[in-house]
Enzyme design. Sequence first.
Site, PDB file in Angstrom:
ATOM      1  N   ASP A 119      -7.721  -4.856   8.707  1.00 51.71           N
ATOM      2  CA  ASP A 119      -7.282  -3.612   7.902  1.00 51.71           C
ATOM      3  C   ASP A 119      -7.099  -3.831   6.199  1.00 51.71           C
ATOM      4  O   ASP A 119      -6.666  -3.203   5.909  1.00 51.71           O
ATOM      5  CB  ASP A 119      -5.960  -3.109   8.648  1.00 51.71           C
ATOM      6  CG  ASP A 119      -4.635  -4.079   8.590  1.00 51.71           C
ATOM      7  OD1 ASP A 119      -5.171  -5.415   7.922  1.00 51.71           O
ATOM      8  OD2 ASP A 119      -3.806  -3.727   8.663  1.00 51.71           O
TER       9      ASP A 119
ATOM     10  N   GLU B  68       0.963  -1.355  -0.061  1.00 49.54           N
ATOM     11  CA  GLU B  68      -0.011   0.035  -0.130  1.00 49.54           C
ATOM     12  C   GLU B  68       0.881   1.400   0.084  1.00 49.54           C
ATOM     13  O   GLU B  68       1.845   1.239   0.500  1.00 49.54           O
ATOM     14  CB  GLU B  68      -0.668   0.079   1.164  1.00 49.54           C
ATOM     15  CG  GLU B  68      -1.842  -1.165   1.389  1.00 49.54           C
ATOM     16  CD  GLU B  68      -2.554  -1.290   2.610  1.00 49.54           C
ATOM     17  OE1 GLU B  68      -3.591  -1.815   2.554  1.00 49.54           O
ATOM     18  OE2 GLU B  68      -1.602  -1.155   3.671  1.00 49.54           O
TER      19      GLU B  68
HETATM   20  P1  NAD Z   1       2.463 -10.564  13.556  1.00 47.81           P
HETATM   21  O1  NAD Z   1       2.147 -11.224  12.390  1.00 47.81           O
HETATM   22  O2  NAD Z   1       3.796 -10.121  13.965  1.00 47.81           O
HETATM   23  O3  NAD Z   1       1.400 -10.912  15.034  1.00 47.81           O
HETATM   24  C1  NAD Z   1       0.183 -11.539  14.839  1.00 47.81           C
HETATM   25  C2  NAD Z   1      -0.068 -12.403  16.011  1.00 47.81           C
HETATM   26  O4  NAD Z   1      -1.350 -12.784  15.890  1.00 47.81           O
HETATM   27  C3  NAD Z   1       0.891 -13.680  15.866  1.00 47.81           C
HETATM   28  O5  NAD Z   1       1.605 -13.780  16.892  1.00 47.81           O
HETATM   29  C4  NAD Z   1      -0.323 -14.627  15.585  1.00 47.81           C
HETATM   30  O6  NAD Z   1      -0.025 -16.068  16.099  1.00 47.81           O
HETATM   31  C5  NAD Z   1      -1.382 -14.101  16.296  1.00 47.81           C
HETATM   32  N1  NAD Z   1      -2.786 -14.816  15.863  1.00 47.81           N
HETATM   33  C6  NAD Z   1      -3.130 -14.823  14.445  1.00 47.81           C
HETATM   34  N2  NAD Z   1      -4.443 -15.535  14.630  1.00 47.81           N
HETATM   35  C7  NAD Z   1      -4.931 -15.524  15.675  1.00 47.81           C
HETATM   36  C8  NAD Z   1      -6.072 -15.942  16.462  1.00 47.81           C
HETATM   37  N3  NAD Z   1      -7.158 -16.492  15.818  1.00 47.81           N
HETATM   38  N4  NAD Z   1      -6.155 -15.670  18.128  1.00 47.81           N
HETATM   39  C9  NAD Z   1      -5.053 -15.116  18.626  1.00 47.81           C
HETATM   40  N5  NAD Z   1      -3.693 -14.753  18.002  1.00 47.81           N
HETATM   41  C10 NAD Z   1      -3.828 -14.943  16.812  1.00 47.81           C
HETATM   42  O7  NAD Z   1       1.618  -9.071  13.048  1.00 47.81           O
HETATM   43  P2  NAD Z   1       1.703  -7.711  13.676  1.00 47.81           P
HETATM   44  O8  NAD Z   1       2.851  -6.753  13.018  1.00 47.81           O
HETATM   45  O9  NAD Z   1       1.660  -7.713  15.113  1.00 47.81           O
HETATM   46  O10 NAD Z   1       0.390  -7.038  13.136  1.00 47.81           O
HETATM   47  C11 NAD Z   1      -0.686  -7.650  13.506  1.00 47.81           C
HETATM   48  C12 NAD Z   1      -2.187  -7.086  12.750  1.00 47.81           C
HETATM   49  O11 NAD Z   1      -2.150  -5.715  12.837  1.00 47.81           O
HETATM   50  C13 NAD Z   1      -1.772  -7.388  11.016  1.00 47.81           C
HETATM   51  O12 NAD Z   1      -3.016  -7.833  10.804  1.00 47.81           O
HETATM   52  C14 NAD Z   1      -1.773  -5.846  10.625  1.00 47.81           C
HETATM   53  O13 NAD Z   1      -2.027  -5.738   9.406  1.00 47.81           O
HETATM   54  C15 NAD Z   1      -2.298  -5.187  11.562  1.00 47.81           C
HETATM   55  N6  NAD Z   1      -1.925  -3.813  11.521  1.00 47.81           N
HETATM   56  C16 NAD Z   1      -2.714  -2.712  11.771  1.00 47.81           C
HETATM   57  C17 NAD Z   1      -2.331  -1.457  11.831  1.00 47.81           C
HETATM   58  C18 NAD Z   1      -3.453  -0.324  11.918  1.00 47.81           C
HETATM   59  O14 NAD Z   1      -2.927   0.863  11.695  1.00 47.81           O
HETATM   60  N7  NAD Z   1      -4.665  -0.655  12.010  1.00 47.81           N
HETATM   61  C19 NAD Z   1      -0.981  -1.054  11.886  1.00 47.81           C
HETATM   62  C20 NAD Z   1      -0.039  -2.203  11.917  1.00 47.81           C
HETATM   63  C21 NAD Z   1      -0.409  -3.341  11.527  1.00 47.81           C
END
Ligand code: NAD
Length: 351
Positions: A233, A62
């Site tokens: 997101d 993005e």
């Molecule tokens: P990451 O991959 O480092 O961590 C995600 C965690 O979620 C992992 O530890 C995984 O085991 C866990 N997980 C997956 N499915 C699960 C479930 N059903 N129940 C419990 N835990 C579960 O990712 P990250 O960098 O921490 O990002 C997390 C999310 O946040 C991503 O989807 C990312 O796109 C989103 N994000 C959003 C914003 C925003 O501004 N809204 C900004 C950054 C990241």
Amino acid sequence: MTEKLNVVPFVSVDHMMKLVLAIGVERFLGELAEEIEADFRRWEMFDKTPRVASHSREGVIELMPTSDGEVYGFKYVNGHPKNTREGRQTVTAFGVLADVGNGYPVLLTEMTILTALRTAATSALAAKHLAPRGANAMAVIGNGAQSEFQALAFKALVGIDRLRLYDIDRTASLRCARNLAGMGLDITICNSIEEAMEGVQIVTTVTADKQNATILTDNMVGSGLHINAVGGDCPGKTELHPDILRRSEIFVEYPPQTRIEGEIQQLAPDHPVTELWQVITGVAPGRSDARQITLFDSVGFAIEDFSALRYVKRQIERTGLYEELDLLADPDDPRDLFGMLLRAKASAPAA
Ligand code: NAD
């Protein structure tokens, strides 16, 4: 800072880490939240557009641009939930600030760490206006890269001192708890989402999965809860059962983007939502009673990155934590670009 026209200040990952540690994570989050709040107060001055997304089977890339008429900024960011299985981050990013007057970039910086900080600062800023008064306990569902930043922002800005962690991968929760040890948070690792939700006033969902997941179901959400939904997101990537949305007062960043990417993609396109900047400026109410369920449907918006870039630019000017990148061609005669290339021939190695 340099006046050389070819040079752009560049903040590497190493310099960003030094900067964050020199300032202190919680102070950085607090000052960043103030910067974001100040920019949300002048929301109407910004050029706004939903981010430009290139979707593929495995993830999304993005571009997130905005401008206040004087400064232009954009972020490149990806989201690839499968990446951690290959030793890569789910989310990586870098960003640029530029002078609108001459179009020259004035900053190029890593934004993977900065995105985690700005996302957490925005979440906690929203919670300051929306969470029940006196909230001190938060569940964090999904304990990956973003989770420690979320926890510390809620500690610094909202006063959270009890944290309940849950992840489908227990090693993720253990790492999160270890990293946050000694930072003033009473941490419990839980065996289920239901257990994590016991006695909390706030839940942060920050999981990564490229599907419509149901992290929270309706029965888990009691009255008065504040939900900070961060992980949903992208189109087809959500975390909350739609029945929760129908019972909640919903707050968003920029509706044209959130309706495509946020939890509210599951609702009718005209479902009422409140824009966070309106709450911050007092145009719209935030939480209006203790029993209300409030939901911050976070997707991340370009103005938050703009605020973060400007904050970092000021901090590197103060600390010198950057290097100079020879990024822009700068011939003595601005029109003699080719001549500059010819003159470089003498020192160029043979290919
Ligand atoms: P990451 O991959 O480092 O961590 C995600 C965690 O979620 C992992 O530890 C995984 O085991 C866990 N997980 C997956 N499915 C699960 C479930 N059903 N129940 C419990 N835990 C579960 O990712 P990250 O960098 O921490 O990002 C997390 C999310 O946040 C991503 O989807 C990312 O796109 C989103 N994000 C959003 C914003 C925003 O501004 N809204 C900004 C950054 C990241």
